[in-house]
Structures are given as C-alpha cells and as structure tokens.
Design a protein around this motif. Structure first.
Motif, PDB file in Angstrom:
ATOM      1  N   LEU A   1       0.137  -2.049  -0.283  1.00 35.64           N
ATOM      2  CA  LEU A   1       1.532  -2.095  -0.739  1.00 35.64           C
ATOM      3  C   LEU A   1       1.986  -3.540  -0.859  1.00 35.64           C
ATOM      4  O   LEU A   1       1.597  -4.395  -0.048  1.00 35.64           O
TER       5      LEU A   1
ATOM      6  N   TRP B   1      -1.190   5.048   4.698  1.00 34.97           N
ATOM      7  CA  TRP B   1      -1.921   4.660   5.908  1.00 34.97           C
ATOM      8  C   TRP B   1      -1.126   3.720   6.791  1.00 34.97           C
ATOM      9  O   TRP B   1      -0.647   2.682   6.330  1.00 34.97           O
TER      10      TRP B   1
ATOM     11  N   VAL C   1       7.623   3.002   9.525  1.00 32.88           N
ATOM     12  CA  VAL C   1       8.009   4.375   9.820  1.00 32.88           C
ATOM     13  C   VAL C   1       9.302   4.283  10.626  1.00 32.88           C
ATOM     14  O   VAL C   1       9.352   3.560  11.632  1.00 32.88           O
TER      15      VAL C   1
ATOM     16  N   LEU D   1      11.506   8.735   5.324  1.00 34.28           N
ATOM     17  CA  LEU D   1      10.762   8.413   6.546  1.00 34.28           C
ATOM     18  C   LEU D   1      10.402   6.939   6.617  1.00 34.28           C
ATOM     19  O   LEU D   1      10.310   6.361   7.700  1.00 34.28           O
ATOM     20  N   LEU D   2      10.160   6.331   5.455  1.00 34.92           N
ATOM     21  CA  LEU D   2       9.647   4.952   5.420  1.00 34.92           C
ATOM     22  C   LEU D   2      10.732   3.985   4.954  1.00 34.92           C
ATOM     23  O   LEU D   2      11.475   4.285   4.023  1.00 34.92           O
ATOM     24  N   ILE D   3      10.792   2.856   5.631  1.00 33.54           N
ATOM     25  CA  ILE D   3      11.847   1.866   5.375  1.00 33.54           C
ATOM     26  C   ILE D   3      11.200   0.529   5.007  1.00 33.54           C
ATOM     27  O   ILE D   3      10.359   0.029   5.757  1.00 33.54           O
ATOM     28  N   PRO D   4      11.599  -0.062   3.883  1.00 30.02           N
ATOM     29  CA  PRO D   4      11.025  -1.362   3.508  1.00 30.02           C
ATOM     30  C   PRO D   4      11.336  -2.431   4.562  1.00 30.02           C
ATOM     31  O   PRO D   4      12.442  -2.446   5.121  1.00 30.02           O
TER      32      PRO D   4
ATOM     33  N   VAL E   1      -2.780   9.605   0.407  1.00 28.54           N
ATOM     34  CA  VAL E   1      -2.110   9.450   1.700  1.00 28.54           C
ATOM     35  C   VAL E   1      -1.653   8.019   1.932  1.00 28.54           C
ATOM     36  O   VAL E   1      -2.208   7.069   1.377  1.00 28.54           O
TER      37      VAL E   1
ATOM     38  N   PRO F   1      -6.924  10.423  -1.655  1.00 32.16           N
ATOM     39  CA  PRO F   1      -6.344   9.514  -2.657  1.00 32.16           C
ATOM     40  C   PRO F   1      -4.824   9.415  -2.583  1.00 32.16           C
ATOM     41  O   PRO F   1      -4.244   8.517  -3.179  1.00 32.16           O
TER      42      PRO F   1
ATOM     43  N   LEU G   1       5.976  -0.959   4.664  1.00 32.82           N
ATOM     44  CA  LEU G   1       7.049  -0.006   4.961  1.00 32.82           C
ATOM     45  C   LEU G   1       6.917   0.387   6.422  1.00 32.82           C
ATOM     46  O   LEU G   1       5.814   0.677   6.894  1.00 32.82           O
TER      47      LEU G   1
ATOM     48  N   TRP H   1       1.349  10.253  -1.647  1.00 31.94           N
ATOM     49  CA  TRP H   1       1.659   9.131  -2.524  1.00 31.94           C
ATOM     50  C   TRP H   1       1.539   9.549  -3.975  1.00 31.94           C
ATOM     51  O   TRP H   1       0.459   9.843  -4.453  1.00 31.94           O
TER      52      TRP H   1
ATOM     53  N   LYS I   1      -0.885  -0.709  11.398  1.00 28.83           N
ATOM     54  CA  LYS I   1      -0.360  -1.645  12.384  1.00 28.83           C
ATOM     55  C   LYS I   1       0.693  -0.940  13.233  1.00 28.83           C
ATOM     56  O   LYS I   1       1.567  -0.268  12.687  1.00 28.83           O
TER      57      LYS I   1
ATOM     58  N   ALA J   1       5.758   1.158  13.594  1.00 30.19           N
ATOM     59  CA  ALA J   1       4.457   1.380  12.956  1.00 30.19           C
ATOM     60  C   ALA J   1       4.599   1.014  11.487  1.00 30.19           C
ATOM     61  O   ALA J   1       5.589   1.368  10.853  1.00 30.19           O
ATOM     62  N   TRP J   2       3.603   0.318  10.957  1.00 31.35           N
ATOM     63  CA  TRP J   2       3.688  -0.190   9.587  1.00 31.35           C
ATOM     64  C   TRP J   2       2.719   0.516   8.663  1.00 31.35           C
ATOM     65  O   TRP J   2       1.522   0.578   8.925  1.00 31.35           O
ATOM     66  N   VAL J   3       3.247   1.025   7.562  1.00 32.50           N
ATOM     67  CA  VAL J   3       2.401   1.559   6.494  1.00 32.50           C
ATOM     68  C   VAL J   3       2.122   0.404   5.537  1.00 32.50           C
ATOM     69  O   VAL J   3       3.056  -0.219   5.011  1.00 32.50           O
ATOM     70  N   THR J   4       0.855   0.105   5.362  1.00 32.67           N
ATOM     71  CA  THR J   4       0.495  -1.033   4.504  1.00 32.67           C
ATOM     72  C   THR J   4      -0.301  -0.597   3.280  1.00 32.67           C
ATOM     73  O   THR J   4      -0.576  -1.389   2.403  1.00 32.67           O
ATOM     74  N   LYS J   5      -0.668   0.687   3.252  1.00 32.70           N
ATOM     75  CA  LYS J   5      -1.526   1.181   2.181  1.00 32.70           C
ATOM     76  C   LYS J   5      -1.051   2.548   1.730  1.00 32.70           C
ATOM     77  O   LYS J   5      -0.793   3.419   2.569  1.00 32.70           O
ATOM     78  N   GLY J   6      -0.903   2.720   0.424  1.00 34.03           N
ATOM     79  CA  GLY J   6      -0.526   4.032  -0.113  1.00 34.03           C
ATOM     80  C   GLY J   6      -1.601   4.468  -1.096  1.00 34.03           C
ATOM     81  O   GLY J   6      -1.865   3.769  -2.070  1.00 34.03           O
ATOM     82  N   GLY J   7      -2.220   5.634  -0.836  1.00 31.77           N
ATOM     83  CA  GLY J   7      -3.382   6.010  -1.642  1.00 31.77           C
ATOM     84  C   GLY J   7      -4.457   4.965  -1.399  1.00 31.77           C
ATOM     85  O   GLY J   7      -4.744   4.618  -0.252  1.00 31.77           O
TER      86      GLY J   7
END
Lengths: 483, 483
Positions: free
Chosen positions: A107, B98, A113, A75-78, B96, B94, A111, B148, B101, A97-103
């Motif tokens: 990051l 996020w 979406v 699902l997530l692409i660098p 997930v 802990p 990554l 995660w 952006k 949409a950008w994932v910037t935090k995991g747990g």
C-alpha cells in the motif's frame, strides 16, 4: 464420563489460593472463551457471546431511547488521519496493527486497524456537518477494535475486543458535558441494574485520561481480589478533534463555528467484571438479568413415567417468560448436572421428580445462596419471577457489601501501604492533583488514581492533606491496583 | 432552503437514462451510505444501518430458532492457517489485506484480515470436538470481513462489508446437506417474506462455487436493470476443511472420524438488492417489514391550533405497534417534506390537517403506488396494519412480475445474445455443464451461470440441447450478467 467431568468441576482452583488461576479455570471450564491461534486474541464462545448479546441489548435500547442511532465506519484508518490529533496519535500509535499490503500490492500509505474511531469518524463529520440545524449528531457504532497488547487476559485485556463507541457533536460545551454525563449515567445504570455491579464514578486524572480528551469520566468496579476494573469511560473531547479535523458549521449567528465533541465506550471487558464480582469457588454466578439461561430444569429419575412430560410442560410454561434450559440428557446423573449448571452460574435450578409431581410441587435451588425451597407447580411462573428478582437484588447487595468491606481510607503513605497489603481494595485518600504524587504512589504501591469522584460524593479524609506529599488537597480520590 | 432541497429530490437521475448513476444518486441522497477516506471502503450511515439491523434481526431470530448460537472469532488469521486448504487459499489469497506490523514490531508471521473465517474456526473446532455426542456444532458469527477489491460500489462490492457466517459440523453427509438446504431456505424466506425480493435458488457451477466447497448453493435476485445479484450462499464443504484441519472425533462405533461441514453467509449486499429491486425514479421504496420508518406523519398547516397535538397523539398511538416518525420541523413546507420522505422510501405517509381533524380522518398515501386514501382516525392502527400488509405484498408481486418479464429462454447463442440485448435479465437455457461452454458464454456475452435450479424447478428448454455447443444437455441453468 460423569465421574470424570464431576472432577472437572472440583478442579476450579479456589480464589483464595490463586485468584488469577481461579479466573482462568472459570472462563475455560464454563466455555465462555478460549485462546486462539493468534497470540493475544480470544475466541468468544457461545456462552460468553450470549452474555455479550444481553449486555448489548441493555445498552443499545438505552442509547436509542436517548436519541442515538447506529452506524458503521471502516475498519482500517489511514496513517495520516490517525496522526491529525497530536495527543491521540501519541497515545495510540504504539499499540496499533498496521496493514501494509492489500492483495499482492504494497500500500502507498499504511492503514491501521482501528484502535478506536475518533479520527475516521471526524473526517466524515467534517463532510456532513453544515448547519446548527443538524446538531446534535448522536451516533454510535458496535464493532471490534485492535490494540496490540504485550500481556493479555481474556475479556480483561486482549489485542482485539468487542465494544461500542459513541461519537457525538454538539453546539455548546454545556451540551457536550451533559451528553458525557448522560452516557456515564447510562453506563452506571446498566452496570448496577442489569449486571448487579456497583460502581464508583468520577473523573480520570490527566495521566489516565483518553488520548485527546479534555476530560475523561469513568465507572470503576471492584473485583473479588481487591483490584479495580475500569468498566466504561465517557469522554468530553472539547474541540480537540473538531479543530484538528476542521469540522465547522454555520451557527445560529451565521458564523463558522467548531462543534463540541464526546465519545464513550464499554466493551467485552464487562464480562470479566461480571465473573470477578459475582463468581465463587464453584464457578460463575450470573445475575438473572444478564444470564443466558435464567433457569435450568433438571428432571430427577427421568426414566420414571411422567417425569420428562412434566419437565417439558414446565419448560413450555416458563419458557414464554424466562430463558429456560431443560437438561434431559440420559448419560449424566442429576448430581453431575447439578454441579455442571452450578458452575455455569445459572441463577435457578428447578428439580422435578416423581414425588414432586405427586405433591404438585418442585424444588427451586438458588445459585447465589445455595438455598433450596419447595414451590407449588401451580403459579410457578410467579414464584420464579419473584425469586429471580430476589437473586438479582441479593447479588447487587452482596457485591456492594464486598466493595464497602474492601474500601478503606488513608491519610499517609504508611496507612496507604498497610491497607493495600492487609485489605486490598479501594483506598479513599486526599490527593493534591499533582502528577508527581500520582506517579510516586503508583511506583511505590502499584495503585493508580481510579477516579476523582464528583462533588456530591466528595469527602474530606483526615485533615484534608495529600496522602503522598502532605500538602493541602482539595480532592479525595479513589486509588486501587487495577486490571 | 426548502426550494434548494426540493430540487435535490429532482436531481435523482432517471433509471432509464443511467442506471448506475440512479443507484449512486439514491444511496447518497437518501444518506444510506457514503464513501470513506479509504478507497473501496464505505461508511454505512444511520438510515442504511437501520435497514441492516432489521435484516440482522430477521435472520438472527431464524438462526436461533433452528438451534444456532452466535460466537466471535479473531479478526486476524495467521498466513499458515489460511494456507491449509489448497483451493481456499488459491481463491482468497489474491484479495486479502495483510497485517505485517503490530505496534512498532514487524510480525514474525503475517496475519490476514479475515476474508471469511473457515480456517480460524476450523482450527478451534479441531480443539473442541471429541465425541459424536457434541455434534452437531451449530454456530454463527456476525462481523465485518475484508476482501481487497479493485472496483467497488457501495453495498454491492466493497473492500469491507458486514455479514454473518454460519459454520456447522455434522456426523453424516446427509445431515450436512440438510443443513446447507435449511439455511438456503431461511435465506430465501427472509428475502421473499421480509425484503419482498423474489429469488431463484439453485446450485453454483464448479467455476462459481466457493473456494474449498464441495457444492455451493445460491439465491439470485434480479435487479431493475436486468442484472442478477447473488444475494446469499450456502456451502456444503464436505470434509475438505475438516481433513485439512484434522478435525476428528470418536464416532458412534468408537472410531475416529471426520465430521461434515457447512458454511453460509449473507451480507450488507442485500441492502443493494432492496434498493435495485424496489426503487424508482423518486428514490427508495422500502418494504414495510424492513423499513426503518414504516409510517411518517406530516402535519399540514401545523401552526393551526390542535394540528400538532393531534399529530403527536397519532404518533403515540401508532408508535406502540409501528416504526413511526413525525416530521414537525417548521423550516420546511409539507410539500418539501412529502418529497423528502418519498425519496427515503417510507411506505406510508400520513397527512393530517385542520379539516381532517374536523372530519375525524386523515390521509394515508402509499409510497409504492402513489395512491391516497382517506382513513378514519378511529381504528387508524387497524387501517395502517392492513395497508402495510398490502404494500408488502404488492412490492413482492411487482418484483416477481418484473422478474418474469425480464426472464426469457434461449435455445442457441443468437437467441441468447438477442434476448440479453433487447430484454436483459435472466435467460433460462440448457447447459451441458462443461466449463468450456460456460467460459465461452461469459466471454461472448458477459453473462455467467447464476445457478442450476433444483430438480423440482428444472425444465427442458427447446430440444434439450446446450445453448452453446448444441450437445445434449441434462440441466437448465439461469444465466445473467451479474453484479
């Protein structure tokens, strides 16, 4: 309660009064879809999802019959992968949409979406492909994608949607082109034969093509309000991505070569097309081959002896061949049920009451024409089969007629604007293929180049001069305002 | 080339030498799955995905037969929704990912990529449910979820996986409990009848239950290495979420009430179970009902006249009833092909050569036992049908036997530790149900409470005293180290 909901049916805004409101009323009152707590994201409800399952099935079996297999990619692409193909990142970066935090950790690299999966798939193809013996790669993925949209409408444009994306590699440009066309043809076949939606097909302009494609081909359908809906696209990606991702293999001459690449997709947007091509002021009208329920049995005077028994018997008989519901709720009147199932677009309503049973018959009511016919209970499956086929064909014919009535030609901008105003729909017009004319037409009229038809469907309109600049033009294009 | 890849087959590390390496070799050499450029995320390749499609089909048809419908909810969940149920957010926050952006804008509220969808689904159920007449709500969703993870293994524990999540609402606690059990039974039925994986079922401890559940039920399978795999869970959520999300309806007494709630899920983890229950040192061993290819035809001396023709004819005949491949590549020897398809775990290999054709027969080789039998070409479909059933049954019996051999009892910690060392597997032992003992056992042995079996499968081990503290204990539990 019956009364109240009966009124609800009547509350669908007529198309002629306000088409967007009609659409909104239909999708919400028939419980196809709902708005979610996340702006721009939709919830696809069971009735809507069942239509999607039927669409999936029709496409998936054709993909497999032509040698494609399904896979699943992350699902997530660098960010670094998304950026490898220049046109592609330019096209998609603004809407991801950008994932910037995991747990609880930031990051190191954001990554995104997936808005589409060319980049991550190519990064794996580069690893897997070694020899021409492995080609072609014929793979597909069913998944959801996210594209951050400012204004959204359920099914038509949402920040998340469900789709399939095929991704193939080939030895020669000819094979890639053949694949691109084959998939476009499969898209058209299902649209026309299963969804009863006539489409025009052709090539997208440079402006409208997929970010990173050598050429994009499209099928375009025309909605009741005269707007076009891009309903499926098939891209010949040439070697743009295979070079950017360094996908190489040893060819038949034992030399390193880059393969040729295609991708192609259809999405839940098609459900919007089904609604806006076939629907009417009473709600949905679903083609039998895509309808979650093909026939609904409504017992009349169901408290009378034998009526429900006969209704269940019919459900058993017809249920082996068709998708059948029996509405035996006793809190609603038959009249209310008629309206409700009509709104839901079920192709055939079967009414059965005490007198019908006495006479060994029932009533079949068509959703598409409103006609009612008597049918003998003996041989009822055959009668239903025939009627469903007739309805399917009639819906296609009707949609084609509508499209033809809403398709006009124009030789200059005055005629173009007049047509768009008086009879909105497709306008067939000559186009010099210059971006400047394309932009000018869009600015002045809101209409875009939907596609340039293939040679066998080309025509010369008027004297063969560009509708905008008047210079000689080689190609006729379909123009329309679009969703 | 043939030689080289033949060696590849031999390169699977034997289980006894290094089980984790055996697993890694099998999943990569059989091309089930690959590592992706995103740490902890896997690519499911066609052969692995085809197994998933068969699992999906088996479950989906049972869900539908018990009245469930599919829907689709948004991928992204607002932080505020995730936080509504206290235990739930504590359990999931802990792990997930996020999204902060969208396009080029920072979001006002972070959105998490769904780790599971109770919260967003409940927010919609609150909107949809009004009257007891609408109950039960019986809905399911097939999708991917993200959690995660720090250490990952393909299929078993990955930061993204594919699954289904059922979410139902009911009028009474009894109905919710009945649904919870019904779905656990469906999970077990498919595991045992389709995947040939025997499972033990029971209730999770308070420590191990789902974050926000009243009670979690599980099916647990035992792998070749004696570790357990939690293979599917069904949760009775009581009114935890329906109260937190204020889902109310007018009940039969015309009073506002909170419904009772369940959720249940199985995932691509099951593929890991299939590999580790049935596989051997030669690779995969797939149960016929789940195998993407049930039978592979390998022509012997295929250049001789009539061999390929007969092979194609057999493919046509058998292909109408079974999932059949024909390996007619001429760059590999039959021996190489035998090894290759053996590694891929195809249940039956059909060999056909010139002499076979002369004699009107062929050879059927079983993957599970290695046995070869002659079979007449006339009536071949019947012979294959019978053999596939036998293989299916044998795999189940064999797995059950393995589990029984690896299941022991213990009355005190010395015995517990000795068993875990000498014959790792399930240990049936009495447990006082105190968290302190559960934690101590985990700390000292690495084994956790896998489940407390239901009453009809309860036994008294030894003198009925807790294996850890020696106090009287009412329940026997299954303990094991687990994936």
């Amino acid at each position: 309660m019956g009364k109240k909901q009966n009124n609800q049916v009547k509350e669908i805004t007529p198309m002629e009064v306000d088409f967007p409101q009609w659409y909104t009323d239909v999708i919400s009152k028939t419980e196809l879809v709902d708005y979610s707590p996340v702006k721009g994201f939709m919830v696809i409800r069971p009735y809507g999802y069942a239509i999607w399952e039927n669409i999936q099935k029709a496409y998936d079996e054709r993909f497999k019959a032509t040698g494609h297999q399904n896979m699943y990619f992350p699902l997530l692409i660098p960010e670094s992968l998304l950026k490898k193909e220049a046109e592609h990142v330019e096209g998609f970066a603004p809407e991801v949409a950008w994932v910037t935090k995991g747990g609880d950790k930031e990051l190191a690299e954001p990554l995104c979406v997936r808005p589409t999966s060319e980049t991550i798939i190519c990064s794996m193809y580069a690893k897997w492909l070694h020899s021409y013996r492995q080609l072609p790669f014929l793979y597909n993925q069913w998944c959801s994608v996210v594209r951050w949209e400012k204004t959204t409408r359920p099914f038509l444009r949402t920040s998340e949607f469900l789709w399939q994306e095929g991704h193939t590699l080939h030895e020669t440009p000819e094979e890639a082109q053949e694949e691109t066309m084959q998939m476009l043809n499969i898209y058209r076949e299902v649209a026309e034969d299963i969804m009863a939606i006539p489409v025009v097909v052709g090539q997208k302009s440079e402006k409208e093509k997929f970010a990173g494609a050598a050429a994009t081909y499209t099928m375009e359908a025309l909605m009741h309000d005269g707007q076009a809906l891009q309903s499926g696209t098939s891209h010949n990606l040439g070697q743009h991505f295979t070079k950017a991702f360094d996908i190489t293999y040893l060819d038949r001459n034992n030399e390193q070569a880059y393969p040729y690449h295609t991708s192609w997709g259809v999405s839940t947007r098609l459900i919007g097309g089904i609604i806006m091509v076939h629907g009417d002021d009473n709600g949905l009208v679903l083609p039998p081959r895509i309808a979650p329920t093909q026939l609904v049995i409504i017992p009349v005077a169901q408290h009378k002896e034998g009526v429900l028994d006969k209704a269940y018997e019919l459900k058993d008989i017809l249920g082996t061949e068709f998708r059948v519901e029996l509405d035996d709720s006793d809190s609603n009147s038959p009249g209310w049920k008629f309206n409700q199932w009509e709104m839901k677009g079920v192709p055939i309503r079967l009414e059965i009451g005490p007198r019908d049973i006495e006479n060994g018959q029932c009533v079949l009511a068509r959703r598409d024409t409103g006609e009612k016919v008597q049918a003998a209970l003996e041989g009822i499956a055959e009668a239903v089969r025939t009627l469903l086929d007739e309805i399917q064909q009639n819906l296609f014919d009707r949609a084609l007629k509508m499209r033809e009535e809403k398709t006009s030609t124009a030789v200059d901008m005055d005629e173009f604007k007049k047509n768009l105003k008086e009879n909105p729909g497709f306008i067939k017009a000559m186009w010099c293929e210059d971006r400047a004319c394309e932009d000018k037409i869009k600015d002045e009229t809101g209409a875009s180049v939907r596609c340039v038809p293939f040679d066998d469907e080309q025509e010369v309109i008027g004297e063969g001069k560009c509708v905008c600049c008047g210079k000689p033009a080689k190609k006729m294009a379909y123009f329309a305002r679009a969703y």
